[in-house]
Design a protein around this motif. Sequence first.
Motif, mmCIF file in Angstrom:
data_model
loop_
_atom_site.group_PDB
_atom_site.id
_atom_site.type_symbol
_atom_site.label_atom_id
_atom_site.label_comp_id
_atom_site.label_asym_id
_atom_site.label_seq_id
_atom_site.Cartn_x
_atom_site.Cartn_y
_atom_site.Cartn_z
ATOM 1 N N GLU A 1 81.396 -20.983 74.939
ATOM 2 C CA GLU A 1 80.827 -21.175 76.276
ATOM 3 C C GLU A 1 80.991 -22.621 76.743
ATOM 4 O O GLU A 1 81.262 -22.890 77.909
ATOM 5 C CB GLU A 1 79.347 -20.796 76.274
ATOM 6 N N GLU B 1 74.186 -17.505 81.235
ATOM 7 C CA GLU B 1 75.135 -17.632 80.148
ATOM 8 C C GLU B 1 75.026 -16.446 79.201
ATOM 9 O O GLU B 1 73.945 -15.935 78.957
ATOM 10 C CB GLU B 1 74.889 -18.947 79.411
ATOM 11 N N ALA C 1 83.140 -15.287 76.561
ATOM 12 C CA ALA C 1 82.290 -16.097 77.440
ATOM 13 C C ALA C 1 82.803 -15.928 78.864
ATOM 14 O O ALA C 1 84.011 -15.797 79.090
ATOM 15 C CB ALA C 1 82.330 -17.569 77.037
#
Lengths: 167, 231
Positions: free
Chosen positions: B93, B108, B120
């Motif tokens: 990420e 996220e 991600a």
Amino acid sequence: MGDRDDFEGWARDAAGPLFRHALMLTADRHLAEDLAQETLTKMYIHWPRIDLAAHPLAYAKQTLYRQFVSGRRRRSAAELVTDSFPQLAVPELDVAGSVDLRRALGRLSPTERAVVIARYAEGLPTAEVATLLGRSEAWVRKTASRTLAKIRRSQDLAPDTERRSLA
Amino acid sequence: MTDPTHVPLTPEETSALVQRAVRGGERRLRTRRIASGFAAVAVVAALGVGALSVLTLPGRAPIPASPPVSLSKAPETPTAPIPFDAGIQEGLETLLLDLPGVKAGPEEIADERPGGSYVAGGYLDANTPVTVTLSPVPLRDGDAKQVTSPPLLPEDSTFWELTDAASPDVQVWARERSDGATVTVRVGLGYLPHDEPNTPSIPARIDGVDVLKFLSSDEWGPLLDAVSAAQ
């Protein structure tokens, strides 16, 4: 190559210039500190691989600009996201003109702001702006031209402000 | 006139800033070491076939990690389930946001991904999703276009620009390391019909040179090592 023990000394010298660039880009003291800190953090991580003879401050500045454009956020930071941009620091302008210009600049995207600040506030040549942002010179010329046109059309700008400030 | 916001840092503020940067750097280095260490000692034992699950971002149309499109090369399916490692996910990420123009998704993603692969997601603009997949297995054979031009591609990897005849708006690149570990960048909605709600009529594009620089970064090394060793 850099030794991490040497980093702090370099960082103390570099923090001021980096903060000044960050302040011009963000126009907010706290955001500028965040941006400068994030840049120094990245420099710390890569420090052993950085060639100290090759101007690490230039590398840090490049990191800072790209960081700003990418809109990266530190996950731990409790940042307040707003849809308006605070005043942008552009030195040596007359009061009315600078306020108008800041307002107009505040409506630009981070990429557009970075190009305008680097090209016109810092006075860097197109090639250097291209290197700074990792783009082509053609892209910089096109973006700068398009952004200036956008500023000219801005309703925030008094008729003479843009000509006096950005010409 | 001097701008009132343009006041330089005091020595105390400078010192505090540097200290915070050093602490932050140490923290990130520690996270990476943990991720690498995990990979080195991971014991993989199980059967089964993993498949990338559907990645859903809040408030957005679903993005399939294995979309029904005809890519000439595509990730193979890992043959064994791999324990999920939060350090690898966090590293992925974090690296995703190094791709120019990409912002983090509205939330996220930290869900477990089966099969040893990690995903991600972020956005290139308001509507164009960007997905980065880290996988321990090589791409399937196919006729994807190999990228050989600069920027300075690491010699331990092969770079691919994947084509998708069914979804020409989708941009896909992959880095395939010699040990089979891959990173794939996918930009665009792909299979979704353009009359779907939230689907942009003209999706944003990303510069291939930027993606190649991103995939070439040596910061991928520890993450590729981690998924590869765990496989």
